[in-house]
Design an enzyme around this catalytic site. Structure first.
Site, mmCIF file in Angstrom:
data_model
loop_
_atom_site.group_PDB
_atom_site.id
_atom_site.type_symbol
_atom_site.label_atom_id
_atom_site.label_comp_id
_atom_site.label_asym_id
_atom_site.label_seq_id
_atom_site.Cartn_x
_atom_site.Cartn_y
_atom_site.Cartn_z
ATOM 1 C CB ALA A 66 33.614 12.577 -16.698
ATOM 2 C CD GLU A 112 34.959 6.386 -12.152
ATOM 3 O OE1 GLU A 112 34.907 7.421 -12.840
ATOM 4 O OE2 GLU A 112 34.611 5.271 -12.583
ATOM 5 C CD GLU A 132 29.335 7.845 -13.131
ATOM 6 O OE1 GLU A 132 28.649 7.678 -12.102
ATOM 7 O OE2 GLU A 132 30.570 8.059 -13.103
HETATM 8 N N1 CAA Z 1 29.975 18.168 -16.310
HETATM 9 C C1 CAA Z 1 29.799 19.403 -16.854
HETATM 10 N N2 CAA Z 1 29.345 20.451 -16.157
HETATM 11 C C2 CAA Z 1 29.007 20.264 -14.880
HETATM 12 C C3 CAA Z 1 29.136 19.015 -14.252
HETATM 13 C C4 CAA Z 1 29.656 17.936 -15.027
HETATM 14 N N3 CAA Z 1 29.869 16.711 -14.496
HETATM 15 N N4 CAA Z 1 28.716 19.115 -12.976
HETATM 16 C C5 CAA Z 1 28.341 20.398 -12.805
HETATM 17 N N5 CAA Z 1 28.517 21.086 -13.946
HETATM 18 C C6 CAA Z 1 28.233 22.506 -14.177
HETATM 19 C C7 CAA Z 1 26.735 22.785 -14.284
HETATM 20 O O1 CAA Z 1 26.283 22.498 -15.598
HETATM 21 C C8 CAA Z 1 26.683 24.249 -13.934
HETATM 22 O O2 CAA Z 1 27.106 24.986 -15.052
HETATM 23 P P1 CAA Z 1 26.318 26.344 -15.472
HETATM 24 O O3 CAA Z 1 26.507 27.280 -14.298
HETATM 25 O O4 CAA Z 1 27.022 26.788 -16.710
HETATM 26 O O5 CAA Z 1 24.890 25.959 -15.637
HETATM 27 C C9 CAA Z 1 27.763 24.394 -12.876
HETATM 28 O O6 CAA Z 1 28.613 23.256 -13.025
HETATM 29 C C10 CAA Z 1 27.215 24.387 -11.459
HETATM 30 O O7 CAA Z 1 26.406 23.242 -11.303
HETATM 31 P P2 CAA Z 1 24.877 23.310 -10.800
HETATM 32 O O8 CAA Z 1 24.270 24.635 -11.115
HETATM 33 O O9 CAA Z 1 24.198 22.097 -11.337
HETATM 34 O O10 CAA Z 1 25.106 23.209 -9.220
HETATM 35 P P3 CAA Z 1 24.110 22.555 -8.158
HETATM 36 O O11 CAA Z 1 24.719 22.836 -6.818
HETATM 37 O O12 CAA Z 1 22.715 22.953 -8.400
HETATM 38 O O13 CAA Z 1 24.203 20.961 -8.425
HETATM 39 C C11 CAA Z 1 25.353 18.868 -8.807
HETATM 40 C C12 CAA Z 1 25.421 20.282 -8.196
HETATM 41 C C13 CAA Z 1 24.287 18.049 -8.073
HETATM 42 C C14 CAA Z 1 26.732 18.239 -8.616
HETATM 43 C C15 CAA Z 1 24.967 18.960 -10.302
HETATM 44 O O14 CAA Z 1 25.810 19.923 -10.930
HETATM 45 C C16 CAA Z 1 25.126 17.667 -11.052
HETATM 46 O O15 CAA Z 1 24.262 16.807 -10.956
HETATM 47 N N6 CAA Z 1 26.232 17.510 -11.827
HETATM 48 C C17 CAA Z 1 26.476 16.333 -12.639
HETATM 49 C C18 CAA Z 1 26.995 15.185 -11.793
HETATM 50 C C19 CAA Z 1 27.224 13.942 -12.630
HETATM 51 O O16 CAA Z 1 26.310 13.423 -13.269
HETATM 52 N N7 CAA Z 1 28.466 13.436 -12.637
HETATM 53 C C20 CAA Z 1 28.843 12.230 -13.376
HETATM 54 C C21 CAA Z 1 29.448 12.580 -14.698
HETATM 55 S S1 CAA Z 1 29.731 11.159 -15.734
HETATM 56 C C22 CAA Z 1 31.206 10.494 -15.196
HETATM 57 O O17 CAA Z 1 31.837 10.978 -14.288
HETATM 58 C C23 CAA Z 1 31.677 9.258 -15.971
HETATM 59 C C24 CAA Z 1 32.907 8.588 -15.430
HETATM 60 O O18 CAA Z 1 32.828 7.561 -14.774
HETATM 61 C C25 CAA Z 1 34.266 9.074 -15.736
#
Ligand code: CAA
Length: 258
Positions: A66, A112, A132
């Site tokens: 998300a 999910e 999360e």
């Molecule tokens: N939300 C918003 N932006 C996100 C995102 C997310 N879930 N995942 C990645 N992005 C964005 C990053 O902020 C980045 O944006 P910028 O270029 O503007 O900085 C871009 O996507 C590329 O990501 P990274 O530079 O971080 O890429 P990476 O290869 O170094 O890392 C990753 C990849 C490990 C997936 C990392 O992006 C990450 O940890 N993302 C978050 C994952 C996460 O926590 N997901 C759970 C969300 S909560 C949820 O889903 C609740 C639910 O149950 C519905």
């Protein structure tokens, strides 16, 4: 081609295609995107020319969860009033087969979405997880429930508590994946599977999905009652008559979904 903002939607050879298309943020699923996905699924479900649906992610990931930026300022009251997770329930109402073709990250809401699909083709580079916990929250769109049902409490808690990502091979061992394939043939394989479904009797596919979904929650007895009713119901279809007649006449059947 579609005029959606966050996904691409099109139809080819009886297959409804949905491609997540927020590639700059690894297809992070924001609220309008959820609405777009569900609306597209429902439209394909009503479209007589579509027999199966394939969902994949554009760019280098399926979906990294998300949209954290969108969620960061939420409060319990804003979430309760919006109640957007209720939209996810509508995926369970889709009667046609939904096939996920997953490469790269499928995290949080992205995982999910995968678990909401019926069949999962995963590239060897796919990574699944629920990070999360690292954000101070937990899955909210079915993750804890579906993971636990799939792999049992002890294993599910390990993944949910650590927030670690599992490799596609591990996900396959846990029964989360239908087929593991090389990244370069992921879509080809998923589409070939969908193409096989296009040849089958649509009402059979539909009622098999209905019965298998019931089997997840029902007792064996209840499940068998549901199965029997659906078996009997198919004998009201033109395709049952055609399928059996074609067998007897030693020719391929021509199914029409009626
Ligand atoms: N939300 C918003 N932006 C996100 C995102 C997310 N879930 N995942 C990645 N992005 C964005 C990053 O902020 C980045 O944006 P910028 O270029 O503007 O900085 C871009 O996507 C590329 O990501 P990274 O530079 O971080 O890429 P990476 O290869 O170094 O890392 C990753 C990849 C490990 C997936 C990392 O992006 C990450 O940890 N993302 C978050 C994952 C996460 O926590 N997901 C759970 C969300 S909560 C949820 O889903 C609740 C639910 O149950 C519905």
């Amino acid at each position: 081609m579609s005029n959606h903002k966050f996904i691409r939607v099109w139809e080819e050879n009886g297959i409804g295609r949905i491609e997540l298309n927020r590639t700059k943020v690894l297809n992070a699923i924001n609220r309008p995107m959820v609405t777009e996905i569900i609306t597209a699924l429902e439209q394909f479900d009503r479209d007589h020319d579509v027999s199966a649906i394939v969902i994949n992610g554009g760019g280098r990931a399926f979906a990294a969860g998300a949209d954290i930026d969108e969620m960061a300022g939420d409060t319990p009251v804003s979430l309760e009033l919006l109640n957007q997770f209720a939209e996810w329930d509508r995926i369970q109402g889709i009667k046609k087969p939904i096939i996920a073709a997953v490469h790269g990250f499928a995290l949080g809401g992205g995982f999910e979405l995968v678990l909401s699909c019926d069949v999962v083709f995963a590239a060897e580079d796919a990574k699944f997880g629920f990070p999360e916990v690292k954000l101070g929250v937990m899955p909210g769109a079915g993750g804890t429930v579906k993971l636990t049902k799939a792999m049992g409490k002890a294993k599910a808690l390990e993944w949910l508590w650590t927030g670690d990502s599992m490799d596609a091979a591990v996900a396959e061992r846990h029964g989360l994946i239908t087929r593991l394939v090389a990244p370069e043939v992921l879509l080809e394989e998923a589409l070939a599977f969908a193409a096989r479904l296009v040849q089958q009797a649509p009402l059979s596919l539909r009622l098999i999905k209905d019965t298998v979904n019931k089997a997840i929650d029902y007792s064996v007895y209840e499940g068998m009652q549901a199965e029997r009713k659906n078996f009997y119901l198919l004998f009201a279809s033109r395709d049952q008559k055609e399928g059996m007649k074609a067998f007897i006449e030693k020719r391929p059947p021509e199914f029409r979904g009626e």
